[in-house]
Design an enzyme around this catalytic site. Sequence first.
Site, mmCIF file in Angstrom:
data_model
loop_
_atom_site.group_PDB
_atom_site.id
_atom_site.type_symbol
_atom_site.label_atom_id
_atom_site.label_comp_id
_atom_site.label_asym_id
_atom_site.label_seq_id
_atom_site.Cartn_x
_atom_site.Cartn_y
_atom_site.Cartn_z
ATOM 1 N N MET A 38 0.844 -1.203 0.000
ATOM 2 C CA MET A 38 0.000 0.000 0.000
ATOM 3 C C MET A 38 0.877 1.250 0.000
ATOM 4 O O MET A 38 0.428 2.344 0.354
ATOM 5 C CB MET A 38 -0.946 -0.021 1.198
ATOM 6 C CG MET A 38 -1.907 -1.210 1.137
ATOM 7 S SD MET A 38 -3.407 -0.984 2.072
ATOM 8 C CE MET A 38 -2.750 -0.816 3.718
ATOM 9 N N LEU A 41 6.692 3.221 1.332
ATOM 10 C CA LEU A 41 7.631 2.096 1.395
ATOM 11 C C LEU A 41 8.763 2.337 2.392
ATOM 12 O O LEU A 41 9.205 3.455 2.609
ATOM 13 C CB LEU A 41 8.223 1.823 0.007
ATOM 14 C CG LEU A 41 7.213 1.487 -1.091
ATOM 15 C CD1 LEU A 41 7.947 1.197 -2.406
ATOM 16 C CD2 LEU A 41 6.329 0.305 -0.705
ATOM 17 N N HIS A 42 9.218 1.233 3.002
ATOM 18 C CA HIS A 42 10.325 1.268 3.959
ATOM 19 C C HIS A 42 11.177 0.013 3.743
ATOM 20 O O HIS A 42 10.897 -0.788 2.826
ATOM 21 C CB HIS A 42 9.793 1.368 5.391
ATOM 22 C CG HIS A 42 8.725 0.353 5.711
ATOM 23 N ND1 HIS A 42 8.973 -1.002 5.760
ATOM 24 C CD2 HIS A 42 7.393 0.494 5.961
ATOM 25 C CE1 HIS A 42 7.859 -1.638 6.055
ATOM 26 N NE2 HIS A 42 6.877 -0.764 6.169
ATOM 27 N N GLY A 44 11.280 -2.738 5.194
ATOM 28 C CA GLY A 44 10.520 -4.003 5.253
ATOM 29 C C GLY A 44 10.018 -4.380 3.863
ATOM 30 O O GLY A 44 10.182 -5.521 3.405
ATOM 31 N N HIS A 45 9.428 -3.400 3.180
ATOM 32 C CA HIS A 45 8.975 -3.661 1.805
ATOM 33 C C HIS A 45 10.161 -4.020 0.907
ATOM 34 O O HIS A 45 10.062 -4.902 0.060
ATOM 35 C CB HIS A 45 8.295 -2.417 1.221
ATOM 36 C CG HIS A 45 7.050 -1.987 1.937
ATOM 37 N ND1 HIS A 45 6.958 -0.795 2.619
ATOM 38 C CD2 HIS A 45 5.838 -2.580 2.062
ATOM 39 C CE1 HIS A 45 5.743 -0.668 3.121
ATOM 40 N NE2 HIS A 45 5.044 -1.742 2.806
ATOM 41 N N GLN A 69 -10.251 -2.752 2.431
ATOM 42 C CA GLN A 69 -9.666 -3.519 3.537
ATOM 43 C C GLN A 69 -9.534 -2.675 4.811
ATOM 44 O O GLN A 69 -9.002 -3.130 5.808
ATOM 45 C CB GLN A 69 -8.329 -4.135 3.143
ATOM 46 C CG GLN A 69 -7.177 -3.163 3.014
ATOM 47 C CD GLN A 69 -5.923 -3.874 2.535
ATOM 48 O OE1 GLN A 69 -5.830 -4.277 1.375
ATOM 49 N NE2 GLN A 69 -4.955 -4.057 3.418
ATOM 50 N N LYS A 158 5.397 -9.849 9.124
ATOM 51 C CA LYS A 158 4.849 -8.777 9.965
ATOM 52 C C LYS A 158 3.328 -8.898 10.080
ATOM 53 O O LYS A 158 2.745 -8.702 11.131
ATOM 54 C CB LYS A 158 5.251 -7.432 9.341
ATOM 55 C CG LYS A 158 4.432 -6.237 9.692
ATOM 56 C CD LYS A 158 4.869 -5.675 10.999
ATOM 57 C CE LYS A 158 4.285 -4.324 11.335
ATOM 58 N NZ LYS A 158 2.973 -4.043 10.852
ATOM 59 N N GLN A 162 -2.300 -12.356 7.887
ATOM 60 C CA GLN A 162 -2.501 -12.131 6.442
ATOM 61 C C GLN A 162 -1.839 -13.270 5.656
ATOM 62 O O GLN A 162 -2.396 -13.763 4.676
ATOM 63 C CB GLN A 162 -1.921 -10.784 6.038
ATOM 64 C CG GLN A 162 -1.950 -10.506 4.564
ATOM 65 C CD GLN A 162 -1.665 -9.051 4.254
ATOM 66 O OE1 GLN A 162 -2.548 -8.207 4.292
ATOM 67 N NE2 GLN A 162 -0.419 -8.740 3.955
ATOM 68 N N SER A 195 4.336 1.278 7.654
ATOM 69 C CA SER A 195 3.992 2.575 7.046
ATOM 70 C C SER A 195 3.282 3.456 8.068
ATOM 71 O O SER A 195 3.410 4.678 8.049
ATOM 72 C CB SER A 195 3.081 2.367 5.837
ATOM 73 O OG SER A 195 3.727 1.518 4.913
HETATM 74 P P1 AMP Z 1 1.650 -2.897 3.472
HETATM 75 O O1 AMP Z 1 2.138 -1.877 2.502
HETATM 76 O O2 AMP Z 1 1.730 -2.465 4.900
HETATM 77 O O3 AMP Z 1 0.324 -3.490 3.081
HETATM 78 O O4 AMP Z 1 2.688 -4.090 3.386
HETATM 79 C C1 AMP Z 1 2.990 -4.709 2.163
HETATM 80 C C2 AMP Z 1 3.748 -5.970 2.444
HETATM 81 O O5 AMP Z 1 4.958 -5.644 3.135
HETATM 82 C C3 AMP Z 1 2.970 -6.938 3.339
HETATM 83 O O6 AMP Z 1 3.153 -8.261 2.872
HETATM 84 C C4 AMP Z 1 3.586 -6.718 4.683
HETATM 85 O O7 AMP Z 1 3.506 -7.845 5.530
HETATM 86 C C5 AMP Z 1 5.040 -6.436 4.297
HETATM 87 N N1 AMP Z 1 5.704 -5.707 5.383
HETATM 88 C C6 AMP Z 1 5.258 -4.592 6.009
HETATM 89 N N2 AMP Z 1 6.099 -4.248 7.007
HETATM 90 C C7 AMP Z 1 7.084 -5.170 7.023
HETATM 91 C C8 AMP Z 1 8.236 -5.375 7.831
HETATM 92 N N3 AMP Z 1 8.542 -4.562 8.847
HETATM 93 N N4 AMP Z 1 9.026 -6.427 7.557
HETATM 94 C C9 AMP Z 1 8.724 -7.275 6.537
HETATM 95 N N5 AMP Z 1 7.654 -7.142 5.744
HETATM 96 C C10 AMP Z 1 6.834 -6.114 5.979
#
Ligand code: AMP
Length: 289
Positions: A38, A41-42, A44-45, A69, A158, A162, A195
């Site tokens: 979504m 980005l950081h 983790g992404h 969602q 994380k 899901q 995020s």
């Molecule tokens: P989001 O943009 O929050 O929907 O996350 C997109 C994807 O990145 C999802 O599969 C999250 O589980 C993964 N994600 C988010 N934060 C982290 C993190 N800190 N470490 C690893 N994956 C992450």
Amino acid sequence: MKFQNIKNLQTFTTISEIKVAIAAYKKSSKSIGLVPTMGALHQGHLALIERAKQQNNITICSIFVNPIQFNQLSDFEKYPNTLDADKMLLLTAGCDILFAPTVEQMYPFGLPELSINFGYQNTILEGRFRAGHFSGVGVVVSKLFNILQPTNAYFGQKDFQQCLVINQMVRELSSEVSIKIVEIVREADGLAMSSRNKRLNNQERMQATAIYQSLQMAESQLFTLNFEQIKRKAAEMLRNAGITMEYLDLVAFDTGILMYEPQRGTKYALCIAAFLGEIRLIDNVVVIT
Ligand code: AMP
């Protein structure tokens, strides 16, 4: 910044145009790795992008803040949008394609009426506290799978539950997409990257470290206190840091079933959700007993 990775980042905003590109990749038997996000980005992404790049010919990142969602309108409206910075990160990470459709592009007939019921998973953890959330996730992920036809799709540990529901969906619908799970990336002080962390002020950012600390406490006490005592202790730790715990639960890692007391020789996830003001954060740790 790793300039050696810089190449072209092709950006698509329409379904019809990206489908043409996908058809060409399929014709030349290229494997496609999809990282659904979504945005905002950081690191983790980027860990997901990195894994996708290692395992596929073409890496696609989708950025779509999916309205169906969100169970709170204010959470949707305040979701961070940093598209220009995201593009830079994807470029330097060496991602090949960005798919960033608008809501009207994804849902041209209005928001979907279709819903997906994940059964038991709707009754625990996020499913219990965020009505409709996983249905919205399931619908958008299926739609992305249909449009982008990935060989592999990457999700973060994380969002532990899901991962469970996406695996359930793929299994129960006999999808060909292979689901890959990537471990949690944390800040130096332990806070899981998210995020939503961008919405925390300095004070809240410091308070937020108590979430991971309470998970570490819970893990260390798993066989010395009973689980109800652990929950009370975690809630108190968080309260002292100005945080309201929504739940702390123990789940069997492989089956996703809620457990009330741990047993030796098993793999669990300890999952937590907590509020700092109106910002809701989740985290988990995997425990092998
Ligand atoms: P989001 O943009 O929050 O929907 O996350 C997109 C994807 O990145 C999802 O599969 C999250 O589980 C993964 N994600 C988010 N934060 C982290 C993190 N800190 N470490 C690893 N994956 C992450």
